[in-house]
Design a protein around this motif. Structure first.
Motif, short mmCIF file in Angstrom:
data_model
loop_
_atom_site.label_atom_id
_atom_site.label_comp_id
_atom_site.label_asym_id
_atom_site.label_seq_id
_atom_site.Cartn_x
_atom_site.Cartn_y
_atom_site.Cartn_z
N UNK A 75 12.89 14.71 39.09
CA UNK A 75 13.91 14.76 40.14
C UNK A 75 14.77 13.51 40.19
N UNK A 76 14.41 12.47 39.47
CA UNK A 76 15.24 11.27 39.43
C UNK A 76 16.39 11.42 38.41
N UNK A 77 16.31 12.42 37.56
CA UNK A 77 17.30 12.60 36.51
C UNK A 77 18.50 13.40 37.02
N UNK A 78 19.54 13.45 36.19
CA UNK A 78 20.78 14.09 36.60
C UNK A 78 20.95 15.46 35.98
N UNK A 79 21.39 16.38 36.80
CA UNK A 79 21.89 17.66 36.29
C UNK A 79 23.23 17.42 35.61
N UNK A 80 24.09 16.68 36.29
CA UNK A 80 25.36 16.22 35.73
C UNK A 80 25.34 14.70 35.74
N UNK A 81 25.44 14.08 34.59
CA UNK A 81 25.45 12.62 34.56
C UNK A 81 26.75 12.09 35.17
N UNK B 110 32.60 14.32 39.07
CA UNK B 110 32.95 13.03 38.47
C UNK B 110 31.87 11.97 38.69
N UNK B 111 31.19 12.03 39.85
CA UNK B 111 30.22 11.01 40.19
C UNK B 111 28.80 11.31 39.77
N UNK B 112 28.55 12.57 39.39
CA UNK B 112 27.22 12.95 38.95
C UNK B 112 26.46 13.72 40.03
N UNK B 113 25.51 14.52 39.59
CA UNK B 113 24.69 15.33 40.49
C UNK B 113 23.24 15.20 40.05
N UNK B 114 22.40 14.70 40.96
CA UNK B 114 20.98 14.50 40.65
C UNK B 114 20.16 15.70 41.10
N UNK B 115 19.04 15.94 40.43
CA UNK B 115 18.17 17.05 40.81
C UNK B 115 17.73 16.94 42.26
#
Length: 406
Positions: free
Chosen positions: A142-148, A120-125
């Motif tokens: 690596x600043x981007x999200x795997x899961x937004x 629910x909160x997101x997962x970052x690389x």
């Protein structure tokens, strides 16, 4: 045990689903907030306090409050549910098979509540341990999200809506909200509160591409007595309304669907931002949008499963006829045209009715709250300066699961 039945908008509210996740809002920034459908960033601590106050009001009124992340964590304890969530949220086609496999291996070692928080909160690389970060091509930011992050999970009303003895897991209009539906689908399929219980699924329980058939719960009002009021809006399409109406009629859970046409405008993105029901025959409306010029239709089941559609003279007559009312009282947003626009923007009309004549709303909408009080409606108010930045009020932030009929 929760009874899975919502018979109205104003009968005694008994059980409701809420959600507040600090992680999602910590990751809401000026550069991504518009993409994530927020107008601004929030003060995370103040928004959390406002949401706790909202939940406390519900609990003091005897309402059973369920929390989405807790249900999701408990659902992840079911092996089939865990596998399905991982496969649907972290598929080979989303991440590539190499990275998907390694991340699933890492997540499988984590506690269920931590996994639920990432879902629910997101997962970052950058949160993936080095030994598990194994993409085929090493070209990731690596600043981007795997899961937004899913900050709009705050608005539990939209993703699923209970209508009489059934639920619609809604095909969401905006791509950034579609993962929300997977979380709810898993909860309703596998959580012990819902698994093997006697209720209908209207939409969303199959692996179907709904294409243009989008619908969101903020446009769906269960006004009672077999009637459902739906907004044809920015987020809810004609195709979505037809699909839901056919399912409601096929299961025998509704006899008529009244449809109101709304402008395709973020300021009134859902019907419940411009119209809510406060008592059996009392409605709150924003008159700049809901008025004698609003187009309105009634859908009923015809011969051989065909839909019959009839355009109505106006929305008031349509609602009165659907509810078999002799009269209907309309309370308009408070203030002059400028005050009305300000208060509607701050969700003055988006109140949650707990029982006939008792509603919860934001305290900042002074002019409208005064009009409610003058009309005999009791307003239980709380601060929503931060929560309101997502353009949703008490009704948007609540998904009733058990409510009496009228």
């Amino acid at each position: 045990m929760v009874k899975h039945y919502v018979g109205s908008e104003v009968g005694q509210l008994r059980s409701v689903l809420l959600h507040y996740d600090s992680l999602a809002f910590e990751r809401l920034t000026p550069s991504n907030c518009h993409e994530l459908l927020f107008d601004d960033v929030l003060s995370v601590t103040k928004a959390a306090e406002e949401h706790r106050n909202f939940a406390d009001i519900l609990k003091l009124q005897g309402v059973n409050v369920l929390y989405l992340n807790k249900l999701l964590s408990e659902t992840l304890a079911v092996p089939e549910a865990r596998k399905w969530l991982f496969d649907s949220q972290l598929s080979d086609y989303r991440l590539g098979a190499s990275l998907a496999l390694s991340i699933k291996s890492w997540l499988n070692e984590l506690p269920n509540d931590v996994i639920a928080k990432y879902l629910t909160g997101g997962l970052a690389y950058k949160e993936i341990p080095d030994e598990y970060f194994k993409p085929l091509f090493d070209s990731y930011d690596w600043e981007h999200f795997i899961l937004k992050p899913l900050p709009n999970h705050l608005f539990t009303r939209d993703t699923s809506c209970w209508i009489y003895n059934g639920v619609s897991i809604n095909p969401m209009a905006k791509a950034v909200r579609r993962r929300e539906s997977n979380n709810l689908k898993a909860i309703y399929r596998w959580h012990p509160l819902f698994a093997n219980q006697n209720f209908n699924y209207y939409l969303g329980n199959e692996n179907v591409n709904y294409d243009n058939s989008t619908i969101e719960g903020g446009d769906v009002l269960v006004i009672g007595r077999g009637a459902v009021l739906i907004g044809l809006s920015e987020r809810t399409s004609p195709e979505g309304i037809e699909a839901l109406a056919r399912s409601l009629f096929a299961t025998g859970q509704a006899t008529k669907v009244v449809v109101l046409e709304l402008p395709k405008d973020r300021a009134c993105m859902h019907l419940d931002t411009v119209l809510t029901q406060l008592d059996i025959n009392v409605f709150s409306v924003y008159p700049a949008v809901i008025n004698e010029h609003t187009r309105c239709w009634t859908l009923t089941q015809g011969y051989d499963h065909r839909l019959q559609i009839a355009e109505e003279a106006n929305y008031k007559e349509a609602i009165q006829k659907a509810l078999e009312l002799n009269d209907m009282k309309v309370i308009t947003t408070g203030g002059d045209i400028y005050g009305q626009e300000r208060e509607q923007w701050n969700d003055a009309n988006n109140v949650l009715t707990i029982r006939p004549g008792v509603v919860i709303g934001y305290e900042c909408n002074i002019l409208t709250n005064e009009k409610y009080a003058e009309a005999g409606i009791e307003v239980l108010s709380f601060a929503g300066e931060q929560l309101g930045r997502g353009r949703g009020g008490a009704r948007c932030m609540s998904c009733p699961i058990e409510r009496d009929g009228i």
